[in-house]
Write an enzyme that holds these catalytic residues in place. Sequence first.
Site, PDB file in Angstrom:
ATOM      1  CG  ASP A 130      34.775  40.139  26.848  1.00 32.95           C
ATOM      2  OD1 ASP A 130      35.650  40.960  26.499  1.00 32.95           O
ATOM      3  OD2 ASP A 130      33.762  39.918  26.154  1.00 32.95           O
ATOM      4  CE  LYS A 182      31.911  44.052  27.455  1.00 31.88           C
ATOM      5  NZ  LYS A 182      32.239  42.755  26.815  1.00 31.88           N
ATOM      6  CG  ASP A 184      38.082  43.924  43.133  1.00 34.23           C
ATOM      7  OD1 ASP A 184      38.941  43.594  43.975  1.00 34.23           O
ATOM      8  OD2 ASP A 184      36.893  43.570  43.201  1.00 34.23           O
ATOM      9  CE1 TYR A 211      35.500  48.260  42.773  1.00 38.51           C
ATOM     10  CE2 TYR A 211      36.170  48.472  45.065  1.00 38.51           C
ATOM     11  CZ  TYR A 211      36.012  47.700  43.932  1.00 38.51           C
ATOM     12  OH  TYR A 211      36.358  46.387  43.960  1.00 38.51           O
ATOM     13  CG  ASP A 270      40.866  38.533  43.772  1.00 40.83           C
ATOM     14  OD1 ASP A 270      41.670  39.371  44.215  1.00 40.83           O
ATOM     15  OD2 ASP A 270      39.926  38.060  44.448  1.00 40.83           O
TER      16      ASP A 270
HETATM   17  C1  IPM Z   1      40.798  44.514  47.117  1.00 43.20           C
HETATM   18  C2  IPM Z   1      39.532  44.148  47.839  1.00 43.20           C
HETATM   19  C3  IPM Z   1      38.757  45.414  48.119  1.00 43.20           C
HETATM   20  C4  IPM Z   1      38.445  46.052  46.785  1.00 43.20           C
HETATM   21  C5  IPM Z   1      37.472  45.216  48.915  1.00 43.20           C
HETATM   22  C6  IPM Z   1      37.713  44.445  50.184  1.00 43.20           C
HETATM   23  C7  IPM Z   1      36.790  46.525  49.195  1.00 43.20           C
HETATM   24  O1  IPM Z   1      38.803  43.224  47.122  1.00 43.20           O
HETATM   25  O2  IPM Z   1      41.614  45.260  47.678  1.00 43.20           O
HETATM   26  O3  IPM Z   1      40.987  44.034  45.999  1.00 43.20           O
HETATM   27  O4  IPM Z   1      37.482  45.659  46.114  1.00 43.20           O
HETATM   28  O5  IPM Z   1      39.179  46.951  46.385  1.00 43.20           O
HETATM   29 MG    MG Z   2      39.805  42.487  45.419  1.00 38.98          MG
END
Ligand code: IPM
Ligand code: MG
Length: 357
Positions: free
Chosen positions: A223, A191, A247, A142, A251
């Site tokens: 993975d 990884k 990240d 990042y 999710d």
């Molecule tokens: C998160 C989001 C952010 C990230 C984006 C919006 C920059 O996806 O907080 O997980 O990737 O960190």
């Molecule tokens: Mg995110």
Amino acid sequence: MKYNIALLRGDGIGPEIVDSAVLVLEKIGKKFGHDFCFTPYLIGGCAIDKTGEPLPAETIDGCLASDSVLLGAVGGPKWDNLSGDIRPEKALLGIRAALGLFTNLRPAKLYSSLKEASPLREDIVKEGFDLMIVRELTGGIYFGERGRREGKYGAEAYDTEAYSRMEIERIGRVAFETAMKRKKRLVSIDKANVLETSRLWREIMHELSADYPEVEYSDMLVDNAAMQLVKNPCQFDVIVTSNMFGDILSDEASQITGSIGMLASASLGNTKRGLYEPIHGSAPDIAGQNKANPIATVLSAAMMLRYSFDLKEEADCIEKAVDAVLENGFRTADLIGTGSAEAVSCSEMTEKILEMI
Ligand code: IPM
Ligand code: MG
């Protein structure tokens, strides 16, 4: 005691859900005798509209001068076609870096009253799960060098990942300490079969594990981890991983709870000041309609009380109130089909939580 909280309401449903959390904090303040003072600052699309930049200097200064920061969400279709440097997302990366928030705690818990909302089969989630992702937040790909150049086949783009020993060690320590306060199990995800950064990461995590003999430690390739999360999420207690893997996996972890509208997060650094925000986004499709689920933001406020202000009893009080409201069958639209027939609005949900405090 007086606590100064910077409010970054942001875009979409951000303002509604942050205002719910403010009401909850005010009620907690009354009940336990604390003085929470709120100062709003611009961030994201609304900041672009008013100042031309997603993260104005005034916002950074205001956050640095505060005891802690509560954020709603940023972004929306209106700002989707702007260039990389003035996108609302840029503000998130900027504020994390400016406040030195290298740790991102993302709990993903399956609420027993919301089990049917999980997309996973009943036999997989029957024991429930409660895991904590510790994501590195200010390093890795990042923040690495990136750019465009002429390559062998013409124009190309590149992003690079670098991790220093210092960065890996400090997030590693947070993860081991977090595991010590929970079920004492830690999985580090990397990884290492391909990436050099992962090999250094793994080496250092192994070194640290010697300092925490009580923690049952293991490594897992990313993975495989993506697969294990849907195959058997109950195996996890604490997960530690890099910025990008965190990240993606966070999710996935939030989705399998079936209730992303319920999940809070904390971003922390070396000081007590943190940034607290719901895991979900700005949901522009329902913005301003009083339909949003305020629970993730309310629980983020509870995390603020716990991690920034050491107000454990107060944090417990908020979490118990949320549990009670869910047990009583109240659901916002995102949770419908899981218990009650009719959805309550954002403000009704907030009212119900306030009643339980
Ligand atoms: C998160 C989001 C952010 C990230 C984006 C919006 C920059 O996806 O907080 O997980 O990737 O960190
Ligand atoms: Mg995110």
